[in-house]
Structure formats: C-alpha cells, structure tokens
Design a protein around this motif. Structure first.
Motif, mmCIF file in Angstrom:
data_model
loop_
_atom_site.group_PDB
_atom_site.id
_atom_site.type_symbol
_atom_site.label_atom_id
_atom_site.label_comp_id
_atom_site.label_asym_id
_atom_site.label_seq_id
_atom_site.Cartn_x
_atom_site.Cartn_y
_atom_site.Cartn_z
ATOM 1 N N GLY A 159 0.803 -1.235 0.000
ATOM 2 C CA GLY A 159 0.000 0.000 0.000
ATOM 3 C C GLY A 159 0.826 1.270 0.000
ATOM 4 O O GLY A 159 0.304 2.370 -0.160
ATOM 5 N N ILE A 160 2.137 1.133 0.184
ATOM 6 C CA ILE A 160 3.033 2.306 0.134
ATOM 7 C C ILE A 160 3.362 2.563 -1.329
ATOM 8 O O ILE A 160 3.602 1.641 -2.101
ATOM 9 C CB ILE A 160 4.315 2.045 0.954
ATOM 10 C CG1 ILE A 160 3.953 1.921 2.432
ATOM 11 C CG2 ILE A 160 5.332 3.158 0.742
ATOM 12 C CD1 ILE A 160 5.101 1.493 3.329
ATOM 13 N N TYR A 161 3.356 3.832 -1.713
ATOM 14 C CA TYR A 161 3.675 4.180 -3.093
ATOM 15 C C TYR A 161 4.844 5.157 -3.115
ATOM 16 O O TYR A 161 5.129 5.853 -2.145
ATOM 17 C CB TYR A 161 2.459 4.754 -3.829
ATOM 18 C CG TYR A 161 1.723 5.849 -3.085
ATOM 19 C CD1 TYR A 161 1.953 7.192 -3.366
ATOM 20 C CD2 TYR A 161 0.788 5.533 -2.092
ATOM 21 C CE1 TYR A 161 1.279 8.187 -2.675
ATOM 22 C CE2 TYR A 161 0.109 6.520 -1.414
ATOM 23 C CZ TYR A 161 0.362 7.850 -1.702
ATOM 24 O OH TYR A 161 -0.293 8.844 -1.020
ATOM 25 N N THR A 162 5.557 5.144 -4.250
ATOM 26 C CA THR A 162 6.687 6.049 -4.441
ATOM 27 C C THR A 162 6.436 6.879 -5.683
ATOM 28 O O THR A 162 5.665 6.487 -6.571
ATOM 29 C CB THR A 162 8.021 5.278 -4.586
ATOM 30 O OG1 THR A 162 7.910 4.404 -5.710
ATOM 31 C CG2 THR A 162 8.346 4.492 -3.327
ATOM 32 N N GLY A 163 7.089 8.026 -5.728
ATOM 33 C CA GLY A 163 6.920 8.910 -6.869
ATOM 34 C C GLY A 163 7.817 10.127 -6.745
ATOM 35 O O GLY A 163 8.720 10.165 -5.903
ATOM 36 N N PHE A 164 7.539 11.106 -7.554
ATOM 37 C CA PHE A 164 8.390 12.287 -7.628
ATOM 38 C C PHE A 164 7.607 13.541 -7.265
ATOM 39 O O PHE A 164 6.433 13.659 -7.611
ATOM 40 C CB PHE A 164 8.929 12.451 -9.051
ATOM 41 C CG PHE A 164 9.795 11.301 -9.499
ATOM 42 C CD1 PHE A 164 11.164 11.359 -9.328
ATOM 43 C CD2 PHE A 164 9.231 10.171 -10.068
ATOM 44 C CE1 PHE A 164 11.969 10.306 -9.739
ATOM 45 C CE2 PHE A 164 10.024 9.114 -10.486
ATOM 46 C CZ PHE A 164 11.397 9.189 -10.320
ATOM 47 N N ILE A 165 8.294 14.450 -6.575
ATOM 48 C CA ILE A 165 7.748 15.795 -6.383
ATOM 49 C C ILE A 165 8.790 16.772 -6.887
ATOM 50 O O ILE A 165 9.986 16.495 -6.859
ATOM 51 C CB ILE A 165 7.378 16.103 -4.904
ATOM 52 C CG1 ILE A 165 8.590 16.013 -3.990
ATOM 53 C CG2 ILE A 165 6.245 15.216 -4.429
ATOM 54 C CD1 ILE A 165 8.353 16.601 -2.607
ATOM 55 N N LEU A 205 12.572 15.320 -6.710
ATOM 56 C CA LEU A 205 12.973 14.441 -5.621
ATOM 57 C C LEU A 205 12.099 13.188 -5.650
ATOM 58 O O LEU A 205 10.881 13.281 -5.745
ATOM 59 C CB LEU A 205 12.771 15.196 -4.303
ATOM 60 C CG LEU A 205 13.545 14.749 -3.083
ATOM 61 C CD1 LEU A 205 15.050 14.829 -3.321
ATOM 62 C CD2 LEU A 205 13.174 15.616 -1.887
ATOM 63 N N HIS A 206 12.728 12.009 -5.597
ATOM 64 C CA HIS A 206 12.003 10.745 -5.563
ATOM 65 C C HIS A 206 11.772 10.383 -4.109
ATOM 66 O O HIS A 206 12.718 10.256 -3.336
ATOM 67 C CB HIS A 206 12.809 9.656 -6.272
ATOM 68 C CG HIS A 206 12.050 8.377 -6.415
ATOM 69 N ND1 HIS A 206 12.291 7.278 -5.643
ATOM 70 C CD2 HIS A 206 11.020 8.039 -7.246
ATOM 71 C CE1 HIS A 206 11.460 6.304 -5.984
ATOM 72 N NE2 HIS A 206 10.689 6.740 -6.955
ATOM 73 N N ILE A 207 10.500 10.255 -3.719
ATOM 74 C CA ILE A 207 10.178 9.993 -2.321
ATOM 75 C C ILE A 207 9.096 8.915 -2.205
ATOM 76 O O ILE A 207 8.526 8.491 -3.202
ATOM 77 C CB ILE A 207 9.709 11.273 -1.581
ATOM 78 C CG1 ILE A 207 8.429 11.843 -2.207
ATOM 79 C CG2 ILE A 207 10.814 12.295 -1.522
ATOM 80 C CD1 ILE A 207 7.805 12.974 -1.412
ATOM 81 N N SER A 208 8.817 8.547 -0.970
ATOM 82 C CA SER A 208 7.801 7.545 -0.669
ATOM 83 C C SER A 208 6.595 8.235 -0.034
ATOM 84 O O SER A 208 6.708 9.330 0.507
ATOM 85 C CB SER A 208 8.404 6.532 0.312
ATOM 86 O OG SER A 208 7.395 5.839 0.993
#
Length: 194
Positions: free
Chosen positions: A40-46, A69-72
């Motif tokens: 259920g945890i997702y990662t992506g960019f802001i 920044l690539h974060i969770s």
C-alpha cells in the motif's frame, strides 16, 4: 478542499490508493509516474522550487532552481527538507527551512506552510501531476531571528560576542590610558614653574 484532503488522507483504502495512482499515472506527461507496492506504500516524484532570501552555504546556483525528488508516501515534510538540503550539500540546520504548498485556484495563488508531519507525495497524488494546480516551494523559515539556530550555533555566537567585547574593552582601556598619560603630562607641565 483542504478539509477534503485531510479527510481522504485518513480514510483511503488500499483500493482507493490503487485507483488514484492509476488515474495519476494516466495524467502524467513527464514520465515521472508513481509506483504502488503491494503493502500500500507508493513512491513517486515531487518537484520543489528553491526560493531562498540568500543563497545557502553551498553553490548559489541551487537558489531559484526546480528540484525533482524521488520519495515515498511515508516520507514527511521534515524528511523532504532534510533530503533537499543533503542533495545540495547545505550545512545549515533544517529548522531554518520550511516547505510550502502553492495552490492555484480561480486566478489566485495561495501559499500554505506544511506541517513537518504532512506527506508531500500524498498531496501530489490527490492534486494530480499538474504543477499549475499544486507546487512545492522550499523557503527559509519565517520564525524569530534566533529560534532557527541550534544550541551549538547559539553558543558559538556567544563566544564570538564575548571575544569581540573583550577586544573592544581592551581597546577602550588603551585609549583612556593614553588619554590619561597625556592629561597627566599636561598637568605636570602646568604645575612646573617656567
């Protein structure tokens, strides 16, 4: 909208997160998609705009630029600030900085400081990938002048002030001692009959 964001953040099921991630990825135009893990945890960019009053103690080129920044989804605002400072080798305390979300609604731009425990990737997921709807900005913290410094930094300032005070005092004493010698010499000359 803010209340809706808070409400959905607390109550999104794994299925709703999966649906939102899929919808988000369909709208992405810059290939910076989100990835949903089985837990259920997702990662992506802001993307974060650096808007600092003065360049931090690193290369001045970091001020004003847009950083990706690539974060969770588990990363908090505090962790994002630390990651940005680390990325740019900024040695100043993270307490001196704040992360803001900038929202665009009906030709108005609103900037709102985020609490350290908020999750920027969640905000990005809810808003969608368009930065003209929601963007992030790193700014220097708007707090009292001394409150942003750590205890060792404040102690160092006191040592510097003590040293400057001692130096000023010695200089003042030397000046007055020289003035006293001149006065005493003038008095000695005046007392001696000529």
């Amino acid at each position: 909208d803010v209340e809706k964001e808070k409400e959905t953040h607390n109550y999104l099921s794994k299925e709703e997160i999966k649906e939102k991630v899929q919808k988000y990825n369909l709208a992405v135009t810059d290939k910076l998609k989100m990835t949903l893990n089985s837990n259920g945890i997702y990662t992506g960019f802001i993307k974060v705009q650096m808007e600092l009053c003065r360049p931090p103690q690193t290369s001045p080129s970091s001020n004003g630029c847009m950083n990706t920044l690539h974060i969770s989804s588990t990363n908090t605002v505090g962790e994002v600030i630390e990651a940005l400072l680390k990325k740019f080798l900024v040695t100043e305390s993270p307490a001196k900085f704040a992360l803001y979300k900038r929202c665009h609604r009906e030709d108005q731009v609103y900037a709102c400081k985020l609490a350290d425990q908020e999750h920027p990737l969640y905000l990005r997921l809810v808003a969608g990938p368009r930065t003209d709807t929601l963007s992030f900005v790193l700014r220097e913290h708007e707090i009292g002048e001394w409150e942003a410094f750590s205890l060792p930094e404040l102690q160092n300032f006191l040592r510097i002030l003590d040293k400057e005070e001692d130096e000023q005092l010695r200089s003042l004493k030397r000046r007055y001692a020289a003035y006293r010698r001149e006065l005493e010499a003038a008095l000695g000359e005046a007392r001696t009959p000529g």
